[in-house]
Design a protein around this motif. Structure first.
Motif, short mmCIF file in Angstrom:
data_model
loop_
_atom_site.label_atom_id
_atom_site.label_comp_id
_atom_site.label_asym_id
_atom_site.label_seq_id
_atom_site.Cartn_x
_atom_site.Cartn_y
_atom_site.Cartn_z
N THR A 224 1.01 -1.06 -0.24
CA THR A 224 -0.02 -0.02 0.03
C THR A 224 0.30 1.46 -0.06
N GLU A 225 0.14 2.25 0.22
CA GLU A 225 0.91 3.59 -0.30
C GLU A 225 1.94 4.10 0.77
N ASP A 226 1.51 3.63 2.36
CA ASP A 226 2.21 3.74 3.51
C ASP A 226 2.75 2.23 4.01
N GLY A 227 3.65 1.48 2.54
CA GLY A 227 4.89 0.83 2.52
C GLY A 227 3.48 -0.47 3.26
N SER A 228 2.31 -1.10 3.97
CA SER A 228 2.43 -1.81 4.46
C SER A 228 1.96 -2.94 3.26
N LEU A 229 2.28 -4.70 3.48
CA LEU A 229 2.25 -5.71 3.26
C LEU A 229 0.84 -6.68 3.04
N LEU A 230 0.15 -6.70 2.05
CA LEU A 230 -0.80 -7.03 2.40
C LEU A 230 -0.78 -8.36 1.57
N THR A 231 -1.04 -9.63 2.28
CA THR A 231 -0.71 -11.28 1.74
C THR A 231 -1.72 -11.93 1.98
N SER A 232 -2.33 -13.25 1.23
CA SER A 232 -3.45 -13.92 2.00
C SER A 232 -2.31 -15.29 2.54
N ASP A 233 -1.44 -14.72 3.26
CA ASP A 233 -0.71 -16.15 3.92
C ASP A 233 -0.21 -15.40 5.32
N ALA A 246 12.49 -1.95 3.81
CA ALA A 246 13.52 -2.28 3.64
C ALA A 246 12.70 -2.53 1.85
N LEU A 247 11.79 -3.04 1.86
CA LEU A 247 11.56 -3.64 0.88
C LEU A 247 10.81 -2.52 -0.13
N LYS A 248 10.56 -1.34 0.92
CA LYS A 248 9.63 0.04 0.51
C LYS A 248 10.66 0.81 0.13
N ARG A 249 11.54 0.80 0.58
CA ARG A 249 12.53 0.98 0.15
C ARG A 249 13.27 0.99 -0.94
N LEU A 250 13.77 -0.10 -1.35
CA LEU A 250 14.43 -0.91 -2.62
C LEU A 250 13.44 -0.61 -3.36
N VAL A 251 12.59 -0.53 -3.57
CA VAL A 251 11.22 -0.06 -4.54
C VAL A 251 11.05 0.80 -5.19
N THR A 287 0.87 -1.53 -4.89
CA THR A 287 2.06 -2.21 -5.88
C THR A 287 2.20 -3.18 -5.45
N ILE A 288 2.31 -3.97 -6.94
CA ILE A 288 2.59 -5.80 -6.55
C ILE A 288 3.49 -6.25 -6.48
N LEU A 289 4.02 -6.45 -6.12
CA LEU A 289 5.19 -7.61 -5.25
C LEU A 289 5.12 -8.55 -5.15
N TYR A 290 6.11 -9.21 -5.92
CA TYR A 290 6.51 -11.07 -6.20
C TYR A 290 8.29 -11.17 -5.43
#
Length: 778
Positions: A224-233, A246-251, A287-290
């Motif tokens: 999400t815009e604030d860097g939260s990660l949404l997942t099914s697991d 770390a992921l938000k900074r790299l992306v 943003t979709i991350l893989y």
């Protein structure tokens, strides 16, 4: 230890082995590293493309879901019952009931809806559909207000907003979709319809894309815009705060650098090195991350690299063994050479001046030997000079002077004993001189000199020297212990020299052996005598060994020419064409010539050759058909041939050529007449009236006689020959010119077309038209 010591002593072998092994190691390592790098790069590119394809599919699914919800929200927002719930300040109970019933209908028609809430800004009240909302005494309503009506964090409209309504751990269990009559963020002062979407409907797309085949390939997240990660697991990795940051900074950094909406990053995260692929959702909010483990992706590459290293190691061991075998194989000729020359090597230098290896030691010794050879060569030149001087101009020296020179220059000639001179002359020297190169001639002479010196030196003190290109001279004396012994072994030793030279070099030698001389000044005479004796191989042939006793009768002969009766009978036999008689007379002449002195032999043979040439010229003057005898060939017989046998055969062949031309005059006349007939046909083949009768009339002979003579000579009749010539010319005209068939018949002497076609097809196998067509095509 013995093998190691052997290897250590072979410094050149070490360099060969090290060079070969180093080359193989470099090639194998370079190929392995390059192959692994190229494979890893290829797999990385393939995985990046694969990840972006997965993200593209998820982006499409999310866009499709958003479109469905948008359409539903547009329909719901216009519903009159729900409008009443949103905007009435004083809501009648029946309107509220009808509004609830309408919301239940909408929920029943949409399987992805979790619940619905209508917010009335006038009443600051919410009307919901879920059981919790209605029965939990306002707890759910309070959660909705706290998450959606927070003035410090206004929520956007027409977007999915992750929420936690029913779970105690704060995990996402639904998504809110706010619909208002404005585009401003949702607040307490705006009436709205809030659709709550089941989280499974959104996460189901992620869950399906998250698992490929039978093995989990990575984790798919929505950032999400604030860097939260949404997942099914809920137990997925990277959910921790430090991982999210770390992921938000790299992306964000990669997006800024690439200025794009998608891409891939390889970086270190908490579990290890990972490949992070990202893509905007297309709506501008998520943003979709893989995220995939780089080590797992490259497991195949690592396995291939390990296999390659194992194979390279195996090949390296094989290369080491091969290099050892190959280096020993290459070193084998050097080792053999070292074994042969090692007894003669004498280099004990140590330190900086010592040779680096065995080849350096050999080179140093070769240099030393070269210096010694130069010294020896200078002395040999002086020795050869005196030997040649003794043989050609010994009369210019006194016996004492020659004796002093022999002792001073250590010539292998007895100073107290008798001497003889042998001359070894190369047979068929003219052919040898024409065919052998200069370097080959030097090699042959060098070999003859050394072979003669070695074989003759076994029995007699001997000096050998090259005199001219065609012969070698030997000066022989006796040992002190055999001073009075005869030179009885000279002839057998000369025979041994002849056989050795012929066996190894294919050259035959003739030898002249002089009489014994007792004083050195007589050496020139002995050399001249031996040289003259070599000439008498003309009688005995190649490989002759001649002494003065062998040619005693020739030297004493007073006869200098062939008797005149023999010459006269030879001439008569040639004029009559009797080869047998001419051969008999020629044989008698050569039997006499064999007893002449050498110069008289050559003169007599030359006279016989000119006699035969003159007889041939006389015969030619009186004949219609002449034959040629080359004057140059006649002149060269006595010079080019080295033996009387060869000269006899050459003159006999000349006689045979003359006798072969002595045929009856009638035969010559018939041949001339037949040639005339053929010329007439070639010139007049286009004449339609040309026939055997017209030809017989032209040559003034009867038709039957000329026809029989032509038939007997050429095995065909004159008519057949005429047709042969005409058809040959017809073929040429058909191939080359654009004449009609009628014009060709006229030019070739034919008046009847069917007769011409029959003859032409009988000769060629096709009609003239077919023949022309075939030739034009080919």
């Amino acid at each position: 230890m013995k093998i190691f010591g052997f290897y250590k002593s072979k410094k050149y072998l070490q360099r060969v082995m090290i060079s070969i092994m180093a080359s193989m190691v470099v090639i194998l390592v370079a190929s392995s590293v390059t192959g692994a790098y190229m494979l890893e790069r290829s797999v990385k590119n393939m995985q990046e493309d694969s990840s972006l394809k997965v993200l593209s599919q998820i982006q499409y699914n999310l866009s499709y879901m958003n479109e469905i919800i948008t359409r539903l929200s547009s329909f719901v927002f216009k519903d009159p019952f729900l409008i009443t719930l949103m905007y009435n300040d004083d809501l009648p109970e029946m309107d509220r009931i009808r509004g609830h019933r309408q919301m239940e209908n909408i929920m029943a028609s949409s399987s992805f809806l979790h619940s619905m809430v209508v917010y009335n800004k006038s009443q600051s009240a919410m009307y919901g559909t879920s059981v919790n909302f209605l029965l939990d005494e306002g707890v759910t309503e309070a959660k909705i207000k706290s998450q959606l009506l927070n003035p410090d964090n206004p929520k956007p409209t027409n977007r999915l907003i992750p929420m936690s309504l029913e779970t105690a751990d704060g995990s996402i269990d639904t998504f809110a979709f706010i619909v208002t009559d404005s585009l401003k963020p949702f607040s307490e002062g705006t009436s709205a319809i809030i659709l709550f979407i089941k989280s499974d409907w959104v996460f189901d797309s992620l869950r399906k894309m998250n698992v490929s085949g039978e093995e989990n390939q990575g984790e798919v997240y929505i950032q999400t815009e604030d860097g939260s990660l949404l997942t099914s697991d809920p137990n997925a990795a990277y959910i921790a705060a430090e991982d999210r940051e770390a992921l938000k900074r790299l992306v964000d950094a990669d997006k800024s650098a690439a200025n794009g909406a998608s891409g891939s990053i390889i970086s270190e995260l908490t579990p290890g090195k990972s490949m992070i692929s990202y893509m905007d959702d297309g709506l501008g909010s998520w943003t979709i991350l893989y995220v995939r483990s780089y080590d797992k992706l490259m497991a195949g590459v690592s396995e291939a690299r390990n296999s390659s290293l194992l194979m390279s190691g195996a090949f390296l061991l094989l290369a080491v063994g091969l290099s050892v075998w190959l280096s020993y194989k290459l070193y084998h000729p050097i080792e053999n050479m070292l074994k042969q020359i090692k007894p003669y090597l004498n280099d004990n230098r140590q330190g900086a001046g010592a040779p680096r290896d065995e080849l350096g030691m050999m080179s140093e010794n070769v240099r030393q030997l070269s210096d010694k050879l130069n010294e020896i060569s200078s002395e040999q030149i002086v020795q050869k000079y005196y030997l040649r001087k003794f043989l050609t101009d010994s009369q210019l020296f006194s016996h004492h002077d020659m004796q002093h020179a022999i002792e001073k220059h250590q010539l292998n000639i007895s100073v107290t004993d008798e001497l003889i001179v042998c001359v070894l002359r190369i047979d068929n020297y003219s052919a040898y001189d024409d065919n052998a190169s200069s370097s080959s001639k030097r090699l042959y002479v060098f070999a003859i000199v050394n072979i003669a010196a070695e074989i003759m030196g076994k029995r007699y003190p001997c000096e050998t020297v090259e005199m001219k290109g065609d012969h070698v001279a030997l000066i022989l004396s006796r040992r002190e212990s055999e001073r009075n012994a005869p030179f009885e072994h000279v002839v057998p030793l000369v025979r041994d020299i002849q056989q050795t030279v012929e066996r190894y070099y294919g050259l035959t030698l003739s030898c002249g052996i002089s009489d014994i001389v007792t004083h050195y000044p007589f050496l020139s005479g002995a050399y001249s005598q031996a040289l003259r004796l070599c000439q008498y191989k003309i009688i005995k042939g190649n490989k002759a060994i001649l002494t003065s006793q062998d040619v005693k009768e020739n030297l004493a002969s007073k006869q200098m020419a062939v008797p005149v009766p023999i010459e006269r009978k030879l001439a008569e036999a040639l004029k009559k064409g009797h080869l047998t008689d001419a051969g008999n007379e020629l044989e008698k002449a050569f039997s006499l010539i064999a007893g002449f002195a050498y110069e008289d032999m050559l003169r007599a043979v030359t006279n016989l050759a000119w006699l035969i040439k003159n007889v041939a010229d006389e015969i030619n003057e009186n004949r219609i058909v002449s034959f040629s005898i080359e004057s140059n060939a006649v002149q060269q017989i006595a010079r080019e041939k080295e033996t009387l046998q060869e000269m006899y055969l050459a003159l006999l062949a000349l006689c045979a050529k003359i006798c072969e031309g002595q045929r009856p005059a009638a035969l010559e006349r018939n041949e001339m007449m037949l040639e005339t007939v053929k010329e007439l046909i070639e010139e007049k083949f286009a004449d339609i009236n040309l026939s055997q009768q017209s030809i017989a009339s032209t040559v003034k002979l009867s038709s039957a006689y000329i026809g029989k003579l032509f038939k007997d000579s050429y095995k065909m009749s004159i008519t057949e020959f005429i047709n042969e010539v005409r058809l040959r010319h017809a073929q040429q005209l058909l191939e080359q010119d654009n004449y009609t068939i009628a014009e060709i018949m006229e030019r070739c002497g034919y008046a009847n077309q069917s007769y011409f076609f029959r003859l032409f097809k009988g000769k060629v196998g096709s009609t003239p038209k077919e023949y022309r067509m075939k030739k034009s095509i080919s």
